[in-house]
Design an enzyme around this catalytic site. Structure first.
Site, PDB file in Angstrom:
ATOM      1  CB  CYS A 166      -0.942  -0.014   1.195  1.00 37.56           C
ATOM      2  SG  CYS A 166      -1.927  -1.511   1.262  1.00 37.56           S
ATOM      3  CG  HIS A 213      -6.464   1.499   0.290  1.00 38.36           C
ATOM      4  ND1 HIS A 213      -5.363   2.155  -0.225  1.00 38.36           N
ATOM      5  CD2 HIS A 213      -5.981   0.429   0.971  1.00 38.36           C
ATOM      6  CE1 HIS A 213      -4.276   1.491   0.121  1.00 38.36           C
ATOM      7  NE2 HIS A 213      -4.612   0.437   0.842  1.00 38.36           N
ATOM      8  CB  CYS A 264       0.109   1.405   7.602  1.00 36.03           C
ATOM      9  SG  CYS A 264      -1.652   1.406   7.193  1.00 36.03           S
TER      10      CYS A 264
END
Lengths: 345, 461
Positions: free
Chosen positions: B114, B412, B447
Site C-alpha cells: 500500500c 483504497h 501503512c
C-alpha cells in the site's frame, strides 16, 4: 547386549537388533493393523486362541520388549528432493539442513518397527499421541551418514490406560558423545492397564496433565491469547503430510477411515502441527534447540487453527526461546501447546 | 548534471540548530507541481473490466493534459500495482507508450504494497534532488475487479516440469502428477503470507491491544465521509481528478452516512478474538474499514527550475521521507504500526515535532489505524520502550487529521493511495500558505502489508 549399547532413560540396558536399513512406515501400518487386530481380538475374546507371536491374553502385565533397533550407515545423500518437499509443506525455508521435524520423519519408522513387533504389548492403531519432546543438538545436512536407534520404554499408567515412550535417536555415523537428535514420543493406549491396579489412579501420570485438562475442559474455561497466526488447513492436509512423512495412519487419511477410530473427520498429524509451529519460530531457534509439544483436542480436517507463537518474555535472556499454542477459535479449545528453546553447546 | 545547494525554505521547528543531513547535503528541492487521478470506484462496479494499464494510462494522460506535457520527455515515470499480472512486467512503461508523453520518457515499476505510490514519489523526488532528473511522475494503480488469477502451485509446477521436459513421454509424465484440486484457480488474497491472518484480522488484534472503541472508529469513518464530501463540493478535487468511464466522483463516498448507520453494521474482523485476552469484542466493520477499490493516481514532480522553465505552478516541496518496518510475525508489534516508528525518526532528522504540522494525512487503511497511530504517540511507556524516545512523542489536534477525507471515504486502490494523498497534501499546504502567508506543512503516513510503512514531509514553497 553390549556395555556401550543403548540403555533406557532409566539406565536399563537394551538388547540391540541391527536392521539392514530403515523400514518404510507404509508397510509397517499394514503389519500394525494386523497385530492391532490380534491384540484387540485377544482382549475382546480372552479364550480365543491367538496366532503368531502376540502375547497370550493371560501372560500377566504387559511388558515392553527389551530391545533397541539400530540401523547404521544410513545414507542421506539421496534425500534432497524429499527434504525439499517436507520443507515446503511445513513452511520451512528450503535448505540442505534438516529441521528437527524432518529427523523425526527419518527416524520414527524405526520406532514404529518396535511397536509392530509381535511382543510389543500395545496396538499401534488407535494409540493416541500425547506429547513429543525433541533435543536437536546441531545441524544435520543432506549427505551426512547417520546411525539411527529406537526403542520403547517407560511403560506407565495413565488415567485412561497406559502410556509408553518411543525413543528414537540419530547419531553421527562413526560415533560421538551423544546423539545429535533425540526424540521421545509419548503414546496412550486407551483401555489397557498394567495389571497392578495403578491405571485410573489420579496423579499416576505426570506429563500429560495439561493434555488431559485441555481435552476434557469444557469450552470457555480456557482463555486463548491474541493470535499471531491462523492456519487454514485443507481437507488434504493429512494426506499431504502422510505422503511426505510416510505416516499413513488411517485417521489422517480420510474422514471414512477416521470414523472407524471414533473421529468425526480426518485429523491432522500431531507432528505436522508441531512442525508448523517450529517452522514459524524461524531462524530464532538456532542450530540446537529443545522442541516440545503436548497435544490436546485433535485438529479436525478441514479446519482453521489459531496459533500464538511468541517469544518467552524474559528481559536479558535473549535465548529464552518461544512458546506456542494452537487452538480452535470458534470453540476456544486447545489443540496443542509447546516450546522451542535454544540449547547451549 | 551538477548538483546545487538547497535554495529556499527554513523549517519552522529547526531553530534548535540541527537541521539534519536531509537539508544540508548538496541537493536541490523537489517540488510537487500537481496531481491527477481518476475517481476511485468500489471493486466490481464502474471499473469492473478496466485493467491496471488502462486506468494508469487514463490518470497519466489526464496529468499530461492538465500541464501541457504532450510530446515532453520527462526524466522518469515511476509507479506500480500491488496486484499485478506477470505480463504487466513493464506496466508503467507501457502506460507511457500509450500516453501523449514522448516515447523517450523512461519508466519503471516498483511495488511496496500500500506504500507503492508514496515510495514512487520518494524515488522520483530523490532523483530530482540529486540532479539525476529534472522532472518525473510518480503514481500507482490497482484493480481488484480485474485482478490476476493464478494457477495452483501443483498445476504451476506440473506445467513448468512439462515445459522443461524434452520428450513427449516426459511431458505426459509431468502432467500425470496433476490432481483435480490442482485445477482450482487461486485468487489474490490479502492474507499475510507468514501469519495467515488477513490485514483486517491483524488490525483487529492491534485495535484490541490498544483498546480502541467501536464508537471512536465510527467517528473517524463519519468524519472521513463528511470531509471528503465537503472537499468535493467545494471544488477541491476539480484540478486533481479526471473523470473515467463516466465516473466523476469517488463512488464509495457516502455523504449522508451517520453514526447511527455506521453503528448498525456488523463486525467483520476480529470476531474470533471475542474470547481472547484483552478484548471487549469485535469493533471493526465494513463501515470503519476501507473497501476493496479500483483506481489510479499520478503526481508530477520537478525541480524548481524545470517548473519555472515550463511555466508551471508549484504547490509544495517534497522535503524528506522515511520508511520503516516492524516485527509483527510473532505479535511483537502490530502489522500496520510501521509509520508510528518512521515518523519520530523523520521529524528528528528534520528538527521538527508534531506541532510543526498544519495537516496530518494518515492513510485510513482502517479507522483504527489512525487511532492506534495517534494513541501510540501519546503513550509514554510505548514511546520509551518501542520507539526509544524520552517520553510520549506527542499529541495531535484531531482537526488537523485527514481534513479532506481519506481512504475510508475515497476507497483504497492499494498502489494509487500514495498519489492521492501526496497531491491532496500538496494542495492543502499551498492553499494554507496562500491564506496565511506562512509556511504550511503536511505529514504523510502510509501503512502497508508486510509490516511496512512510508512517511513524508510536504511543505509549502
Amino acid at each position: 547386549m553390549t556395555a556401550t549399547g543403548p540403555t533406557t532413560s532409566a539406565g536399563d540396558p537394551l538388547g540391540v537388533e541391527t536392521l539392514p536399513s530403515l523400514p518404510g512406515l507404509g508397510g509397517l501400518y499394514a503389519r500394525g493393523a494386523a497385530s492391532s487386530g490380534r491384540i484387540a481380538a485377544g482382549r475382546a475374546l480372552p479364550n480365543l486362541p491367538v496366532i503368531g507371536q502376540a502375547r497370550e491374553p493371560d501372560d500377566g502385565p504387559p511388558v515392553l520388549p527389551g530391545v533397541a533397533y539400530r540401523v547404521t550407515g544410513v545414507e542421506t545423500g539421496g534425500l534432497a528432493t524429499h527434504l525439499r518437499d517436507y520443507q515446503r509443506l511445513l513452511h520451512e525455508p528450503v535448505s540442505d539442513v534438516m529441521p528437527a521435524g524432518y529427523l523425526h520423519v527419518l527416524a520414527f519408522p524405526l520406532a514404529t518397527a518396535v511397536m509392530v513387533r509381535g511382543d510389543f504389548p500395545l496396538p499401534l492403531l488407535g494409540m493416541v499421541h500425547l506429547a513429543n519432546e525433541v533435543e536437536h543438538r546441531g545441524p544435520v545436512r543432506v549427505g551426512d551418514r547417520l546411525d539411527v536407534r529406537a526403542w520403547a520404554e517407560n511403560l506407565r499408567p495413565h488415567r485412561r490406560g497406559v502410556q509408553v515412550d518411543l525413543v528414537a535417536e540419530v547419531w553421527p555415523d562413526g560415533g560421538a558423545d551423544r546423539p545429535v537428535w533425540r526424540g521421545i514420543s509419548t503414546y496412550l493406549a486407551r483401555g489397557f492397564d498394567l495389571g497392578d491396579g495403578a491405571a485410573g489412579a489420579a496423579g499416576a501420570d505426570d506429563r500429560p496433565e495439561r493434555s488431559e485438562r485441555s481435552e476434557r475442559a469444557p469450552a470457555g474455561t480456557w482463555t486463548p491469547p491474541l493470535p499471531t497466526g491462523r492456519w487454514a488447513l485443507g481437507p488434504g492436509t493429512g494426506r499431504a503430510y502422510g505422503a511426505v512423512s510416510g505416516d499413513r495412519n488411517p485417521i489422517h487419511m480420510s474422514a471414512l477411515a477416521a470414523k472407524a477410530f471414533g473421529f468425526p473427520r480426518a485429523i491432522a498429524h500431531g507432528m505436522y502441527v508441531a512442525a508448523r509451529a517450529l517452522a514459524d519460530v524461524g531462524t530464532a531457534r538456532g542450530d540446537a534447540y529443545r522442541w516440545t509439544v503436548e497435544f490436546g483436542g485433535p485438529v479436525l480436517l478441514p479446519g482453521t487453527v489459531d496459533v500464538a507463537v511468541t517469544p518467552v518474555a524474559e528481559p536479558g535472556t535473549p535465548a529464552a526461546g518461544f512458546r506456542y499454542v494452537g487452538w480452535n477459535a470458534r470453540h476456544g479449545r486447545l489443540h496443542f501447546e509447546g516450546g522451542v528453546v535454544p540449547l547451549g553447546p | 548534471m551538477a548538483t546545487r545547494k538547497t535554495t529556499t525554505g527554513t523549517p519552522r521547528g529547526a531553530s534548535s540548530g540541527t537541521t539534519g543531513s536531509a537539508r544540508t547535503a548538496d541537493v536541490r528541492d523537489a517540488v510537487i507541481v500537481g496531481g491527477n487521478r481518476i475517481p476511485f470506484s468500489r471493486a466490481g462496479k464502474r471499473y469492473a473490466d478496466a485493467s491496471n494499464q488502462e486506468m494508469f494510462t487514463a490518470a497519466l494522460e489526464g496529468l499530461v493534459a492538465r500541464f501541457g506535457l504532450q510530446g515532453e520527455r520527462l526524466g522518469e515515470v515511476v509507479g506500480g500495482a500491488v496486484l499485478k499480472h506477470s505480463r504487466d512486467f513493464n506496466l508503467v512503461r507501457e502506460a507511457v507508450l500509450g500516453s501523449s508523453l514522448s516515447a523517450q520518457t523512461p519508466a519503471f515499476d516498483l511495488q511496496q504494497a500500500c506504500a507503492t505510490g508514496l515510495e514512487a514519489t520518494i524515488n522520483v523526488a530523490n532523483k530530482i534532488r540529486l540532479g539525476q532528473i529534472d522532472s518525473g511522475v510518480a503514481g500507482g494503480t490497482d484493480t481488484i475487479s480485474d485482478a490476476p488469477v493464478a494457477v495452483s502451485e501443483g498445476l504451476r509446477r506440473a506445467l513448468l516440469a512439462a515445459s522443461h521436459a524434452t520428450t513427449l513421454q516426459g511431458r505426459l509424465k509431468a502432467l500425470a502428477r496433476l490432481r483435480p484440486v490442482d485445477l482450482k484457480p487461486l485468487t489474490p488474497a490479502t492474507d499475510e503470507p507468514r501469519t495467515g491472518l488477513s490485514m483486517g484480522e491483524h488490525q483487529a488484534i492491534t485495535t484490541a491491544r490498544w483498546g480502541i472503541t467501536r464508537d471512536a472508529q465510527d467517528e473517524v469513518a463519519l468524519a472521513s465521509h463528511q470531509n471528503l464530501a465537503r472537499a468535493w463540493d467545494s471544488g477541491f478535487f476539480d484540478d486533481l481528478v479526471t473523470p473515467f468511464r463516466g465516473l466523476t466522483r469517488d463512488d464509495n463516498l457516502r455523504p449522508d452516512t451517520s453514526l447511527e448507520k455506521l453503528a448498525s453494521l456488523k463486525p467483520v474482523f476480529g470476531k474470533s478474538l471475542a474470547s481472547s485476552e484483552a478484548t471487549a469484542g469485535p469493533t471493526m466493520t465494513a463501515g470503519n474499514s476501507t473497501p476493496l477499490t479500483d483506481g489510479a493516481s499520478t503526481v508530477l514532480l520537478a525541480s524548481t527550475e524545470w517548473a519555472e522553465a515550463h511555466d508551471l505552478p508549484v504547490l509544495a516541496r517534497f522535503v524528506d521521507a522515511e520508511t520503516a518496518a516492524v516485527d509483527f510475525v510473532h505479535g511483537h508489534e502490530g502489522l500496520l504500526m510501521a509509520p508510528v516508528h518512521a515518523v519520530p525518526r523523520l521529524l528528528a532528522r528534520n528538527g521538527m515535532t508534531l506541532a510543526d504540522f498544519d495537516f496530518l494525512e494518515i492513510h485510513e487503511a482502517f479507522a483504527s489505524t489512525v487511532l492506534t497511530t495517534l494513541a501510540a504517540w501519546e503513550d509514554a511507556d510505548y514511546c520509551k520502550n518501542e520507539l526509544g524516545l524520552p517520553g510520549a512523542f506527542g499529541s495531535v489536534d484531531r482537526a488537523r487529521v485527514n481534513v479532506n477525507g481519506s481512504s475510508l471515504a475515497a476507497g483504497h486502490p492499494f498502489a494509487a493511495t500514495g498519489g492521492r494523498i501526496v497531491a491532496t497534501a500538496a494542495k492543502l499546504v499551498a492553499q494554507r500558505a496562500a491564506e496565511t502567508g506562512e509556511t504550511a506543512r503536511a505529514l504523510v503516513s502510509v501503512c502497508a502489508a508486510g509490516g511496512l510503512g512510508a512517511t513524508a514531509i510536504i511543505e509549502s514553497v
